[in-house]
Write a protein that holds these residues in place. Structure first.
Motif, PDB file in Angstrom:
ATOM      1  N   ALA A 195      -7.515   3.655 -15.807  1.00  8.87           N
ATOM      2  CA  ALA A 195      -6.408   4.620 -15.733  1.00  8.87           C
ATOM      3  C   ALA A 195      -6.311   5.402 -17.045  1.00  8.87           C
ATOM      4  N   GLN A 196      -6.597   4.735 -18.167  1.00  7.95           N
ATOM      5  CA  GLN A 196      -6.559   5.418 -19.459  1.00  7.95           C
ATOM      6  C   GLN A 196      -7.625   6.505 -19.535  1.00  7.95           C
ATOM      7  N   LEU A 197      -8.664   6.376 -18.701  1.00  6.92           N
ATOM      8  CA  LEU A 197      -9.723   7.393 -18.641  1.00  6.92           C
ATOM      9  C   LEU A 197      -9.518   8.331 -17.450  1.00  6.92           C
ATOM     10  N   ARG A 198      -8.354   8.207 -16.790  1.00  6.75           N
ATOM     11  CA  ARG A 198      -8.010   9.007 -15.600  1.00  6.75           C
ATOM     12  C   ARG A 198      -9.002   8.788 -14.468  1.00  6.75           C
ATOM     13  N   ILE A 199      -9.479   7.572 -14.345  1.00 10.00           N
ATOM     14  CA  ILE A 199     -10.395   7.225 -13.257  1.00 10.00           C
ATOM     15  C   ILE A 199      -9.648   6.325 -12.282  1.00 10.00           C
ATOM     16  N   PRO A 200      -9.527   6.766 -11.001  1.00  9.25           N
ATOM     17  CA  PRO A 200      -8.730   5.985 -10.048  1.00  9.25           C
ATOM     18  C   PRO A 200      -9.443   4.688  -9.667  1.00  9.25           C
ATOM     19  N   ALA A 201      -8.702   3.582  -9.697  1.00  8.18           N
ATOM     20  CA  ALA A 201      -9.292   2.275  -9.405  1.00  8.18           C
ATOM     21  C   ALA A 201      -8.272   1.380  -8.737  1.00  8.18           C
ATOM     22  N   HIS A 231      -5.025   6.053  -4.211  1.00 12.94           N
ATOM     23  CA  HIS A 231      -5.733   6.456  -2.990  1.00 12.94           C
ATOM     24  C   HIS A 231      -5.487   7.901  -2.582  1.00 12.94           C
ATOM     25  N   GLY A 232      -4.682   8.618  -3.349  1.00 12.52           N
ATOM     26  CA  GLY A 232      -4.263   9.957  -2.926  1.00 12.52           C
ATOM     27  C   GLY A 232      -5.362  11.004  -2.841  1.00 12.52           C
ATOM     28  N   HIS A 233      -6.495  10.780  -3.502  1.00 14.44           N
ATOM     29  CA  HIS A 233      -7.561  11.791  -3.519  1.00 14.44           C
ATOM     30  C   HIS A 233      -8.871  11.159  -3.065  1.00 14.44           C
ATOM     31  N   PRO A 234      -8.981  10.884  -1.744  1.00 15.64           N
ATOM     32  CA  PRO A 234     -10.141  10.122  -1.270  1.00 15.64           C
ATOM     33  C   PRO A 234     -11.485  10.784  -1.588  1.00 15.64           C
ATOM     34  N   HIS A 235     -11.470  12.119  -1.761  1.00 18.39           N
ATOM     35  CA  HIS A 235     -12.742  12.806  -2.041  1.00 18.39           C
ATOM     36  C   HIS A 235     -13.238  12.530  -3.461  1.00 18.39           C
ATOM     37  N   ARG A 236     -12.329  12.096  -4.350  1.00 21.01           N
ATOM     38  CA  ARG A 236     -12.749  11.819  -5.728  1.00 21.01           C
ATOM     39  C   ARG A 236     -13.497  10.506  -5.834  1.00 21.01           C
ATOM     40  N   GLY A 237     -13.247   9.631  -4.874  1.00 20.21           N
ATOM     41  CA  GLY A 237     -13.844   8.309  -4.932  1.00 20.21           C
ATOM     42  C   GLY A 237     -12.938   7.336  -5.654  1.00 20.21           C
ATOM     43  N   LEU A 238     -13.315   6.090  -5.594  1.00 21.82           N
ATOM     44  CA  LEU A 238     -12.465   5.023  -6.085  1.00 21.82           C
ATOM     45  C   LEU A 238     -13.359   3.938  -6.676  1.00 21.82           C
ATOM     46  N   VAL A 239     -12.908   3.371  -7.802  1.00 19.72           N
ATOM     47  CA  VAL A 239     -13.620   2.231  -8.374  1.00 19.72           C
ATOM     48  C   VAL A 239     -12.892   0.968  -7.929  1.00 19.72           C
ATOM     49  N   VAL A 240     -13.642  -0.023  -7.452  1.00 21.93           N
ATOM     50  CA  VAL A 240     -13.054  -1.289  -7.027  1.00 21.93           C
ATOM     51  C   VAL A 240     -13.438  -2.364  -8.041  1.00 21.93           C
ATOM     52  N   TYR A 256      -3.289   0.475  -5.296  1.00 24.32           N
ATOM     53  CA  TYR A 256      -3.726   1.337  -4.193  1.00 24.32           C
ATOM     54  C   TYR A 256      -2.780   2.527  -4.003  1.00 24.32           C
ATOM     55  N   HIS A 257      -1.468   2.286  -4.110  1.00 20.96           N
ATOM     56  CA  HIS A 257      -0.510   3.363  -3.820  1.00 20.96           C
ATOM     57  C   HIS A 257      -0.636   4.510  -4.820  1.00 20.96           C
ATOM     58  N   ARG A 258      -1.131   4.225  -6.037  1.00 22.48           N
ATOM     59  CA  ARG A 258      -1.301   5.296  -7.026  1.00 22.48           C
ATOM     60  C   ARG A 258      -2.681   5.953  -6.898  1.00 22.48           C
ATOM     61  N   PRO A 262       0.799  -1.232   0.000  1.00 26.85           N
ATOM     62  CA  PRO A 262       0.000   0.000   0.000  1.00 26.85           C
ATOM     63  C   PRO A 262       0.828   1.277   0.000  1.00 26.85           C
ATOM     64  N   ARG A 263       2.110   1.187   0.388  1.00 28.04           N
ATOM     65  CA  ARG A 263       2.949   2.391   0.368  1.00 28.04           C
ATOM     66  C   ARG A 263       3.731   2.532  -0.933  1.00 28.04           C
ATOM     67  N   GLY A 264       3.576   1.566  -1.827  1.00 28.35           N
ATOM     68  CA  GLY A 264       4.228   1.668  -3.126  1.00 28.35           C
ATOM     69  C   GLY A 264       5.540   0.914  -3.236  1.00 28.35           C
ATOM     70  N   GLN A 265       5.888   0.124  -2.224  1.00 28.11           N
ATOM     71  CA  GLN A 265       7.109  -0.686  -2.312  1.00 28.11           C
ATOM     72  C   GLN A 265       6.842  -1.886  -3.215  1.00 28.11           C
ATOM     73  N   PRO A 266       7.716  -2.126  -4.209  1.00 26.94           N
ATOM     74  CA  PRO A 266       7.468  -3.269  -5.104  1.00 26.94           C
ATOM     75  C   PRO A 266       7.564  -4.606  -4.354  1.00 26.94           C
ATOM     76  N   LEU A 267       6.659  -5.509  -4.706  1.00 27.40           N
ATOM     77  CA  LEU A 267       6.618  -6.814  -4.046  1.00 27.40           C
ATOM     78  C   LEU A 267       7.012  -7.952  -4.981  1.00 27.40           C
ATOM     79  N   GLY A 268       6.940  -7.699  -6.294  1.00 27.08           N
ATOM     80  CA  GLY A 268       7.158  -8.774  -7.264  1.00 27.08           C
ATOM     81  C   GLY A 268       6.086  -8.678  -8.332  1.00 27.08           C
ATOM     82  N   TYR A 269       5.881  -9.788  -9.049  1.00 25.04           N
ATOM     83  CA  TYR A 269       4.950  -9.777 -10.176  1.00 25.04           C
ATOM     84  C   TYR A 269       3.890 -10.853 -10.039  1.00 25.04           C
TER      85      TYR A 269
END
Ligand SMILES: [Zn+2]
Length: 312
Positions: free
Chosen positions: A223-229, A203-212, A199-201, A162-169
């Motif tokens: 992401a191509q539509l600039r919609i955070p998910a 979650h920065g704007h919680p007021h915008r909402g998030l698609v799960v 999540y690390h990319r 969640p903090r953006g540290q790479p874990l693998g693939y």
């Protein structure tokens, strides 16, 4: 030491029923009792045949007579539903059995993140078929793995904590025969329950909402539509994942248009309250990445009006 020995699968199979696992995921409601069997649509492949999936309560076994054409015990079921390793499955079953106290297992070896970046081909036809352009794939460190080993023959995508540290693939298996018992390969002992893809990319704007969504492909399309998910990497939501989503003011659940996706959405809807949650129910057999950009964007903006003010 084999995982089977250290985690005592025989004990877990004797103490956790298939029914209990289905109940824990809110999947029991779609099954009905016929004799001493439970019958309903298959939650594994998300079928809609009303008698496709049968649970023998007497034998504690299940079988899908439609697409999966497979069956097994409670361990097989969790492995398929969660795409989890045997060890993760055992730990999960132990938590349902309340077994950890009775059977002290040696502490599991810690997860070791793989931090190197792989050379992946972002022009994979599989990605093009999902509407993901090479630039997006590159931005997500995603593409066809051309080497041999763990990710051979997979479209790989990089995972982060969640903090953006790479874990693998994670690797999506392309060969349908190899993918029959689960489409994904995940790093050994990946702490899957505590991560949400992207999540690390996002979650920065919680007021915008998030698609799960369920899969990374839908995240990339959005992401191509600039919609955070973010993606669950499956349909289950752990308590750790729910906690990550809690600060978000509005959430739109856009799971796959199948029985498993619909049941999961109902379960998530209850568990994410009191956050404002909307559910986009997709038509049968349609996953978010199969919608065209116009429909995808229209659905998201309807549920997440704050997105409109941030369109680039
Ligand atoms: Zn099935």
């Amino acid at each position: 030491m084999t995982p089977a020995r250290s985690l005592d699968f025989r004990f877990l199979k004797a103490h956790v029923t298939v029914e209990r696992v289905l109940e824990a995921r809110g999947l029991l409601a779609s099954l009905r009792l016929r004799g001493n069997n439970l019958v309903g649509p298959c939650p594994i492949h998300g079928g809609d045949a009303p008698n496709g999936f049968v649970v023998s309560r007497a034998k504690n076994l299940w079988y899908c007579f439609t697409r999966c054409r497979a069956g097994g015990d409670v361990v097989d079921l969790v492995c398929l539903l969660d795409r989890s390793s045997y060890r993760e499955t055992a730990l999960y079953l132990a938590s349902l059995a309340g077994a950890t106290a009775h059977r002290p297992a040696p502490p599991p070896p810690a997860f070791r993140p793989f931090t190197a970046r792989l050379d992946l081909n972002p022009r994979a036809p599989f990605l093009a078929s999902k509407g993901i352009c090479p630039a997006t794939a590159r931005a997500f460190d995603c593409g066809l793995f051309r080497g041999s080993g763990f990710l051979e023959g997979c479209v790989a995508v990089r995972l982060h904590d969640p903090r953006g540290q790479p874990l693998g693939y994670a690797g999506r298996i392309l060969d349908p025969d190899r993918a029959r018992h689960g489409k994904w390969k995940l790093p050994a002992r990946l702490p899957k329950r505590s991560l949400l893809f992207n999540y690390h990319r996002a979650h920065g704007h919680p007021h915008r909402g998030l698609v799960v969504v369920e899969d990374p492909w839908s995240v990339m399309r959005l992401a191509q539509l600039r919609i955070p998910a973010v993606a669950l990497l499956g349909t289950a939501l752990s308590s750790e994942q729910a906690a990550l989503l809690a600060p978000c003011s509005r959430i739109l659940l856009m799971l796959d248009g199948d029985a498993a996706g619909r049941l999961a959405a109902r379960d998530l809807l209850a568990r994410l309250a009191p956050t404002q949650v909307g559910v986009a129910e997709l038509p049968d057999r349609l996953d978010p990445d199969q919608l065209d950009d116009h429909d995808l964007e229209a659905i998201c903006r309807l549920f997440l009006p704050a997105l409109a003010h941030h369109k680039a």
